[in-house]
Design a protein around this motif. Structure first.
Motif, short mmCIF file in Angstrom:
data_model
loop_
_atom_site.label_atom_id
_atom_site.label_comp_id
_atom_site.label_asym_id
_atom_site.label_seq_id
_atom_site.Cartn_x
_atom_site.Cartn_y
_atom_site.Cartn_z
N UNK A 68 0.84 -1.21 0.00
CA UNK A 68 0.00 0.00 0.00
C UNK A 68 0.87 1.25 0.00
N UNK A 69 1.89 1.26 0.86
CA UNK A 69 2.77 2.43 0.92
C UNK A 69 3.50 2.64 -0.40
N UNK A 70 4.03 1.54 -0.97
CA UNK A 70 4.75 1.68 -2.23
C UNK A 70 3.83 2.13 -3.35
N UNK A 71 2.63 1.56 -3.40
CA UNK A 71 1.67 1.96 -4.45
C UNK A 71 1.22 3.39 -4.28
N UNK A 72 0.95 3.78 -3.03
CA UNK A 72 0.53 5.16 -2.78
C UNK A 72 1.64 6.14 -3.14
N UNK A 73 2.87 5.80 -2.78
CA UNK A 73 4.01 6.67 -3.11
C UNK A 73 4.15 6.82 -4.62
N UNK A 74 4.02 5.70 -5.35
CA UNK A 74 4.12 5.76 -6.82
C UNK A 74 3.02 6.63 -7.40
N UNK A 75 1.80 6.50 -6.86
CA UNK A 75 0.68 7.29 -7.36
C UNK A 75 0.89 8.78 -7.10
N UNK A 76 1.33 9.11 -5.88
CA UNK A 76 1.53 10.52 -5.53
C UNK A 76 2.65 11.13 -6.37
#
Length: 538
Positions: A374-382
């Motif tokens: 979740x953190x990695x995906x959220x970081x990539x999205x942001x």
């Protein structure tokens, strides 16, 4: 093309506002969300197994057992058809019909050769019952002298196997998620496999226990002529079985006729309730029309006799028939606790598994791994979102700001749509959103570059912008339609994470077309028609 009426502006604003309303519950803690008024939307985006952690099971469906049960059931129906009923004479057989599971055949030999045609006619009547889903009868019947052979067709074999897979999925779904409010994914894989993904459930053994209960309910006639001592010594007459009582009923066993009088697939409803005397719990049930008829006939003919109710090869109740029961309803009384009565009612209501399930693969995904995803995906999205915003403003100025506003609305609409439909977000689903962010501004890039070409050609700002949107529309439509079709194909043929990617991609395609072509055009049109600038920079 740049002119929007008041009602059109209101409609566009309403769509974006609805998206924000449906997306908002994702930002509210669950405790506060539960306290909101009932008329407000409370749906949120569910996190998939790879993001939230949980249990994964890959189950195999024994379709060969289904075929064997079909043939065995048909053998019993054929045997019943030979009995006298409705003015028809009895057709005497040399022996009981035999089943060849490998060949898929049922063979019977009549005692009197002149009755072979009558027996074959009855067999054909029985084998044609309830086969509307097939284009041809499921069995072929051949007569050779006094021998009648019934053979299951390849088409029926395939259909019964496919039907067993779908029925197994439905039974598993009713057991794992009886209320329909869990975030469990149950999908077919191939012709004889089922994939279960239960986010948040870190006990696959308990999940297996719930799934693998057979749930086979049947009602049997008791044979009081055979002593328990003889039965325990193995001295049982043909067609009899020794069945123990369930633990809740205490020690002991009864000798039953092997062939059930009524089966669990004839039960329509089952629920737990208090006993009529207020002490303990019972299970109330009702039959369908076929079961009600059999139940009424049997209870009418056997008043005063014991009637055993068997669940998973254990007698859960053996009441004595006091009076005929014609209404198709009954109750199972016993020493049931509230939880046990509810569990048995759920098993009966969900039905028996049509085929045994074997666990081919099981694994547990830890919540820590999911949190990292979740953190990695959220970081990539942001990061991707911010990079696109900066690039658009730096490249296209004011019109880049409009594109960024539309991009923000696009993400809100995607979140709102996924929340509205209760979709499950997986790591590939996050990748689909990141891809959609790039696709959303891609349409604006096509439009803005076309506007630049029109400005270079000497057209005025209003005319250039209007022409840019009109000429870019066909390319935008083609690109997004092909992407949408690809997403549909992935959803139809894929499973699990592939479907998650397809859902977010398809949703993003629809919302990005709306925001890129409608929303930015409304912003640009409002600015140009209100200010009427002599020149614009893009």
């Amino acid at each position: 093309m740049l002119q929007f009426s008041k009602w059109q502006v209101a409609l566009v604003a309403a769509v974006v506002a609805l998206g924000a309303i449906f997306a908002a519950p994702n930002l509210i803690p669950k405790e506060q969300l539960d306290r909101l008024p009932g008329f407000l939307p409370k749906g949120t985006i569910n996190l998939g197994l790879d993001l939230r952690g949980g249990s994964y099971l890959l189950l195999g469906v024994d379709t060969d057992k289904v075929i064997a049960d079909r043939l065995s059931g048909m053998r019993q129906e054929i045997q019943r058809a030979m009995r006298p009923s409705g003015g028809r004479e009895r057709v005497a057989l040399v022996s009981l019909p035999s089943v060849d599971l490998e060949m898929g055949t049922i063979s019977l030999r009549v005692r009197e050769p002149d009755q072979a045609d009558e027996a074959a006619r009855r067999v054909r009547d029985v084998t044609r019952t309830g086969v509307a889903f097939l284009t041809a009868p499921p069995y072929t019947v051949s007569v050779q002298g006094d021998l009648i052979e019934v053979r299951l067709t390849p088409e029926a074999r395939r259909q019964y196997a496919a039907e067993a897979l779908q029925d197994s999925i439905e039974v598993v779904r009713r057991r794992v998620d009886p209320a329909g409010n869990k975030e469990v994914s149950i999908q077919p894989q191939g012709a004889d496999r089922i994939v279960i993904q239960a986010p948040g459930d870190n006990d696959p053994e308990e999940l297996k226990r719930i799934v693998n209960r057979t749930g086979q309910l049947s009602f049997h006639r008791v044979d009081p002529t055979v002593s328990l001592a003889d039965a325990e010594a193995g001295l049982l007459p043909p067609g009899r079985i020794l069945v123990p009582f369930a633990a809740s009923e205490g020690p002991g066993a009864l000798v039953l006729y092997e062939e059930p009088e009524v089966t669990g697939d004839m039960v329509e409803t089952a629920s737990a309730g208090l006993n009529t005397d207020g002490a303990g719990f019972q299970i109330n049930f009702s039959f369908d029309s076929r079961g009600a008829r059999r139940f009424a006939d049997y209870t009418r003919e056997h008043v005063g006799e014991l009637f055993a109710i068997v669940l998973d090869n254990e007698i859960i109740s053996a009441p004595r028939i006091q009076t005929p029961i014609p209404g198709g309803q009954g109750r199972i009384t016993g020493n049931f606790s509230p939880d046990e009565a509810a569990r048995i009612a759920t098993l009966i209501r969900s039905g028996a598994l049509p085929a045994p399930l074997t666990t081919l693969e099981q694994r547990t995904v830890g919540p820590d791994l999911g949190a990292d995803s979740v953190r990695a995906g959220t970081t990539a999205l942001v990061i991707g979102f911010l990079a696109v915003i900066i690039y658009m403003v730096a490249t296209y100025g004011r019109f880049g700001v409009y594109a960024d506003m539309a991009l923000l609305a696009n993400v809100v609409l995607i979140a709102g749509a996924l929340s509205l439909f209760g979709s499950t977000l997986t790591l590939p689903g996050i990748a689909g959103i990141v891809l959609t962010v790039g696709m959303a501004v891609d349409a604006n890039v096509l439009i803005f570059e076309r506007i630049r070409e029109e400005l270079v050609a000497g057209k005025g700002p209003v005319n250039a912008v209007e022409t840019g949107y009109r000429k870019a529309w066909s390319a935008i439509l083609d690109a997004n339609v092909t992407t949408f079709l690809a997403a549909l194909i992935m959803f139809q043929l894929g499973a699990g994470p592939v479907r998650g990617f397809a859902v977010t991609l398809a949703t993003g395609v629809v919302t990005s077309v709306f925001t890129a072509f409608v929303l930015t055009r409304m912003f640009a049109g409002g600015y140009l028609l209100a200010r009427r600038p002599a020149t614009i920079t893009i």
